[in-house]
Design an enzyme around this catalytic site. Structure first.
Site, PDB file in Angstrom:
ATOM      1  CG  HIS A   1      -1.947  -1.212   1.002  1.00 46.76           C
ATOM      2  ND1 HIS A   1      -2.897  -1.358   2.146  1.00 46.76           N
ATOM      3  CD2 HIS A   1      -2.045  -2.062   0.098  1.00 46.76           C
ATOM      4  CE1 HIS A   1      -3.643  -2.392   1.560  1.00 46.76           C
ATOM      5  NE2 HIS A   1      -3.064  -2.723   0.406  1.00 46.76           N
TER       6      HIS A   1
ATOM      7  CG  HIS B   1      43.471 -11.638 -31.353  1.00 47.27           C
ATOM      8  ND1 HIS B   1      42.205 -11.823 -31.069  1.00 47.27           N
ATOM      9  CD2 HIS B   1      44.291 -11.841 -30.202  1.00 47.27           C
ATOM     10  CE1 HIS B   1      41.955 -11.969 -30.065  1.00 47.27           C
ATOM     11  NE2 HIS B   1      43.082 -11.750 -29.197  1.00 47.27           N
TER      12      HIS B   1
ATOM     13  CG  HIS C   1      -0.304  -9.648  -2.718  1.00 43.72           C
ATOM     14  ND1 HIS C   1      -0.291  -8.436  -3.551  1.00 43.72           N
ATOM     15  CD2 HIS C   1      -1.027  -9.574  -1.857  1.00 43.72           C
ATOM     16  CE1 HIS C   1      -1.179  -7.449  -2.512  1.00 43.72           C
ATOM     17  NE2 HIS C   1      -1.505  -8.227  -1.591  1.00 43.72           N
TER      18      HIS C   1
ATOM     19  CG  ASP D   1      -3.507  -4.829  -3.153  1.00 43.43           C
ATOM     20  OD1 ASP D   1      -2.981  -4.027  -2.472  1.00 43.43           O
ATOM     21  OD2 ASP D   1      -4.320  -5.538  -2.887  1.00 43.43           O
TER      22      ASP D   1
ATOM     23  CG  HIS E   1      -7.781  -2.836  -1.997  1.00 45.95           C
ATOM     24  ND1 HIS E   1      -7.270  -1.863  -1.300  1.00 45.95           N
ATOM     25  CD2 HIS E   1      -6.758  -3.887  -1.897  1.00 45.95           C
ATOM     26  CE1 HIS E   1      -6.284  -2.253  -0.644  1.00 45.95           C
ATOM     27  NE2 HIS E   1      -5.992  -3.558  -0.711  1.00 45.95           N
TER      28      HIS E   1
HETATM   29 ZN    ZN Z   1      -4.125  -4.419  -0.617  1.00 47.69          ZN
END
Ligand code: ZN
Length: 438
Positions: A80, A343, A264, A241, A237
């Site tokens: 948050h 080389h 999450h 998140d 909400h």
């Molecule tokens: Zn949350």
């Protein structure tokens, strides 16, 4: 187009409250931080006050909330406060706390927005870092989360949220500007379905949980201290998140997140996928669409800037600049290069040290453009983390990327450089320069 600048807080500000999982009192203070610092948590309650970088590499657990840690030190429920800092335009800050978790407040990000506004924000003298989505990225979880990230000029999030048996299916979509975030996203509170609460209590995950800081949904009934703030508060909400979890990538995103039943774990998985893609794009991108003013330099212009000449000029031309921190050059490696003869005889390979020289030449052009002065000269001081990954053969075209990652007091500068052939990094390293007056 002017580059967006990094921002920090104008001064410090904070507030106190209860932590969700332990139920203890915690005081949180947001502090200003320097350019390229990013967001770090500081545990004031522990000896030596350790800090934890808000970075996806430090992710520990994603059960109900996002936990990060370094060593044995943990910070829980970071999403948050990170969401509010990111959406309100704060790139660099220290989050000081005297506990292992920020205060939960009313379960929304509104208290954090308030604190950020109390502190105010201040622009810093460095461009913001962005991840520009170039091709779709998607992650899908067994629990039914689906996240898709599409190219977009702005940062947008669209979310469909659905509870058990698709109860309370909601949708919200918006471009995440500070104004929209403060008004439409930040006030949306944490919610939980009753059937999930019992198991959380058993696991001791919500000691500080109450109807003061979360909405509980039981059957078709919404239990909360105050009525729903929005009819689609849950979808909002979830967006809150997502913004917080994606803040762990450490750069801003120009892209559109389309989320179905996010959580999450899925958010973190998308963050990891972005970081992986970002690393690839940074190494491979051959900028072709520079706006005027950031255009390239032909061989004559390169030779006006660099004192090097054949056979030690390792840049054929500069393709362009990106902002003040990035530059890409190229060199066509022909079979006539004098070093190939020795080389190696019969097996010509471009020496790695000459690739480092090419990086140094491109980086010094970038630094000279930045210094806006020909009266100073940059000396190549050191090279760190140099890696040679693939051989370079006659006929290869070398794309040489230089990105300024640190500049100190006009005297020292560090650039991350890489050479790319056929979309693969063949060599890379961090080069340090010092400036002296001619
Ligand atoms: Zn949350």
């Amino acid at each position: 187009m002017t580059a967006e600048l990094q921002h920090t807080l104008a001064k410090s500000a904070g507030f106190s409250g209860t932590s969700l999982h332990t139920g203890e009192k915690v005081t949180l203070k947001l502090q200003p931080a320097p350019i390229d610092h990013g967001i770090k948590f500081k545990r004031k309650d522990l000896a030596d006050e350790p800090t934890i970088d808000a970075n996806i590499a430090n992710l520990k657990t994603v059960e109900r909330a996002t936990t990060i840690g370094e060593g044995a030190v943990r910070v829980h429920t970071v999403e948050h406060v990170l969401s509010a800092l990111s959406a309100m335009g704060v790139d660099n800050a220290i989050i000081e706390m005297d506990a292992n978790e920020p205060p939960i407040g009313d379960g929304s990000a509104a208290p954090y927005v308030e604190v950020i506004k109390k502190a105010g924000t201040a622009a810093q003298e460095a461009p913001r870092r962005f991840f520009d989505v170039r091709e779709p990225i998607h992650v899908e979880s067994k629990s039914g989360s689906l996240l898709v990230l599409l190219p977009d000029e702005k940062f947008r999030v669209s979310c469909t949220q659905a509870g058990p048996n698709n109860r309370f299916t909601q949708f919200f979509s918006g471009e995440i500007s500070p104004a929209l975030y403060e008004r439409e996203i930040a006030p949306a509170r944490t919610f939980v379905f009753y059937e999930e609460v019992a198991s959380l209590m058993e696991k001791n995950l919500i000691k500080g949980g109450s109807l003061e800081n979360a909405i509980v949904v039981r059957g078709d009934a919404v239990l909360s201290k105050e009525p729903l703030r929005f009819a689609d508060e849950f979808a909002r909400h979830k967006i809150l998140d997502i913004i917080g979890d994606l803040a762990l990538i450490g750069t801003r995103i120009r892209g559109h997140v389309i989320a179905v039943k996010p959580g999450h774990a899925a958010n973190a998985e998308l963050a990891r996928a972005i970081v992986k893609q970002h690393a690839k794009v940074t190494a491979l991108s051959v900028p072709r669409t520079f706006p005027p003013g950031e255009g390239g330099l032909d061989i004559n212009q390169v030779m006006e800037i660099l004192p090097h000449r054949f056979p030690f000029l390792m840049v054929d031309r500069i393709l362009g600049f990106e902002g003040e921190t990035k530059c890409t050059g190229m060199k066509t490696v022909t079979v006539n290069e004098p070093f190939f003869a020795g080389h190696f005889p019969g097996h010509p390979v471009m020496p790695g040290v000459l690739q480092v020289e090419a990086m140094a030449q491109v980086a010094s052009i970038l630094l000279m453009k930045l210094a806006k002065s020909a009266s100073r000269i940059g000396y190549f001081m050191s090279a760190d983390e140099v890696k040679f990954r693939k051989p370079v053969f006659p006929g290869d075209t070398l794309f040489i990327h230089a990105e300024l990652i640190k500049a100190r007091s006009n005297r020292l500068a560090k650039a991350h450089c890489s050479c790319v052939v056929n979309d693969a990094v063949v060599s890379e390293g961090d080069l340090m320069f010092t400036f002296l007056d001619k």
